[in-house]
Design a protein around this motif. Structure first.
Motif, PDB file in Angstrom:
ATOM      1  N   THR A  29      46.136  31.096  41.036  1.00  0.00           N
ATOM      2  CA  THR A  29      45.185  31.623  41.708  1.00  0.00           C
ATOM      3  C   THR A  29      45.226  32.618  43.064  1.00  0.00           C
ATOM      4  O   THR A  29      46.540  32.467  43.077  1.00  0.00           O
ATOM      5  N   LEU A  30      44.967  33.399  43.156  1.00  0.00           N
ATOM      6  CA  LEU A  30      44.966  33.961  44.568  1.00  0.00           C
ATOM      7  C   LEU A  30      45.638  32.810  46.083  1.00  0.00           C
ATOM      8  O   LEU A  30      46.409  33.485  46.972  1.00  0.00           O
ATOM      9  N   ALA A  31      44.648  31.285  45.661  1.00  0.00           N
ATOM     10  CA  ALA A  31      44.904  30.974  46.807  1.00  0.00           C
ATOM     11  C   ALA A  31      46.280  30.245  46.953  1.00  0.00           C
ATOM     12  O   ALA A  31      47.537  29.837  47.968  1.00  0.00           O
ATOM     13  N   ARG A  32      47.407  30.121  45.555  1.00  0.00           N
ATOM     14  CA  ARG A  32      48.397  29.979  45.352  1.00  0.00           C
ATOM     15  C   ARG A  32      48.821  28.597  46.458  1.00  0.00           C
ATOM     16  O   ARG A  32      49.918  28.490  47.231  1.00  0.00           O
ATOM     17  N   GLY A  33      47.840  28.283  46.135  1.00  0.00           N
ATOM     18  CA  GLY A  33      47.843  26.291  46.810  1.00  0.00           C
ATOM     19  C   GLY A  33      47.900  26.091  47.487  1.00  0.00           C
ATOM     20  O   GLY A  33      48.097  25.075  49.447  1.00  0.00           O
ATOM     21  N   TRP A  34      47.405  27.471  49.103  1.00  0.00           N
ATOM     22  CA  TRP A  34      47.048  27.697  49.859  1.00  0.00           C
ATOM     23  C   TRP A  34      45.172  26.542  50.540  1.00  0.00           C
ATOM     24  O   TRP A  34      44.971  26.315  51.911  1.00  0.00           O
ATOM     25  N   GLY A  35      44.486  26.692  50.032  1.00  0.00           N
ATOM     26  CA  GLY A  35      42.942  26.143  49.784  1.00  0.00           C
ATOM     27  C   GLY A  35      42.428  26.548  48.447  1.00  0.00           C
ATOM     28  O   GLY A  35      41.749  28.051  48.869  1.00  0.00           O
ATOM     29  N   ASP A  36      42.282  25.875  47.324  1.00  0.00           N
ATOM     30  CA  ASP A  36      40.998  26.965  46.976  1.00  0.00           C
ATOM     31  C   ASP A  36      39.815  26.940  47.234  1.00  0.00           C
ATOM     32  O   ASP A  36      38.940  27.723  46.460  1.00  0.00           O
ATOM     33  N   ASP A  37      39.773  26.123  47.922  1.00  0.00           N
ATOM     34  CA  ASP A  37      38.020  26.913  48.163  1.00  0.00           C
ATOM     35  C   ASP A  37      37.544  27.415  48.984  1.00  0.00           C
ATOM     36  O   ASP A  37      37.359  27.993  49.520  1.00  0.00           O
ATOM     37  N   ILE A  38      38.918  28.247  49.616  1.00  0.00           N
ATOM     38  CA  ILE A  38      38.821  29.318  50.343  1.00  0.00           C
ATOM     39  C   ILE A  38      38.880  31.002  49.278  1.00  0.00           C
ATOM     40  O   ILE A  38      39.632  30.727  48.535  1.00  0.00           O
ATOM     41  N   THR A  39      37.775  31.506  50.366  1.00  0.00           N
ATOM     42  CA  THR A  39      37.758  33.178  49.663  1.00  0.00           C
ATOM     43  C   THR A  39      39.054  33.867  49.586  1.00  0.00           C
ATOM     44  O   THR A  39      39.035  34.317  51.145  1.00  0.00           O
ATOM     45  N   TRP A  40      40.049  34.469  48.804  1.00  0.00           N
ATOM     46  CA  TRP A  40      41.274  35.066  48.918  1.00  0.00           C
ATOM     47  C   TRP A  40      41.095  36.220  48.721  1.00  0.00           C
ATOM     48  O   TRP A  40      40.636  36.598  47.380  1.00  0.00           O
ATOM     49  N   ALA A  41      42.080  37.659  49.486  1.00  0.00           N
ATOM     50  CA  ALA A  41      41.581  39.097  49.630  1.00  0.00           C
ATOM     51  C   ALA A  41      43.100  38.935  48.449  1.00  0.00           C
ATOM     52  O   ALA A  41      44.020  38.456  48.691  1.00  0.00           O
ATOM     53  N   GLN A  42      42.956  40.014  47.835  1.00  0.00           N
ATOM     54  CA  GLN A  42      43.834  39.968  46.277  1.00  0.00           C
ATOM     55  C   GLN A  42      44.713  41.222  46.931  1.00  0.00           C
ATOM     56  O   GLN A  42      46.506  40.566  46.884  1.00  0.00           O
ATOM     57  N   THR A  43      44.607  42.580  47.890  1.00  0.00           N
ATOM     58  CA  THR A  43      45.849  42.811  48.459  1.00  0.00           C
ATOM     59  C   THR A  43      45.551  43.217  49.789  1.00  0.00           C
ATOM     60  O   THR A  43      43.956  42.708  50.582  1.00  0.00           O
TER      61      THR A  43
END
Length: 168
Positions: A29-43
């Protein structure tokens, strides 16, 4: 000929086992293990757009998947509840495993891991740095309380800048 049913049964078991193993692999996922509950920008560009739209600061984490320092920082980052809460609520978050073409995101070099804050005026906050003079934007796993303080600082500076300019 009388062993055909046994061969077919074994063949089915093999295919079932292979398909089960494929399902068990985790989806990246975009989280890459940094926090699945966080909304991450793709670019980076998406992060900038979301930042301008939301008026929240952008927090960019540069890392590599196979770097032991990045892995250790990731583990500490995900375990720190205050950081996870602020990242989810108060920041536009982006984690990058590839460098961007923007030289402003590597003010003192292209090392990993490094964490950079950008405010909605598109200013890289050079006044929000880690503890180390030789790699100003790096944080160690033991620096998570300091990173949390810097996240608070980024929010306060953004609010102060916003209060100075009523036109924002």
């Amino acid at each position: 000929m009388k062993y055909w049913p046994a061969y077919i049964f074994l063949l089915c078991l093999t295919f079932h086992d292979v398909s089960t193993q494929r399902k068990k692999k985790s989806v990246q996922t975009l989280a890459r293990g940094w926090g699945d509950d966080i909304t991450w920008a793709q670019t980076y560009e998406e992060g900038l757009d979301k930042m301008k739209e939301s008026k929240k600061p952008l927090m960019i984490i540069h890392h590599l998947e196979d770097c032991p320092h990045s892995k250790a920082l990731k583990a500490a980052f995900t375990e720190h509840q205050a950081i996870q809460r602020m990242a989810k609520k108060d920041f536009i978050m982006l984690n990058l495993v590839h460098e961007t073409t923007d030289p402003n995101l590597a003010p003192d070099g292209s090392y990993v891991p490094r964490i950079i804050f950008v405010d909605p005026s598109l200013t890289v906050r050079a006044d929000i740095v880690g503890k180390y003079a030789n790699s100003m934007y790096t944080y160690e796993p033991t620096d998570m309380d300091f990173l949390a303080e810097n996240m608070i600082k980024a929010k306060i500076l953004l609010k102060e800048d916003h209060d100075k300019h009523d036109d924002l």
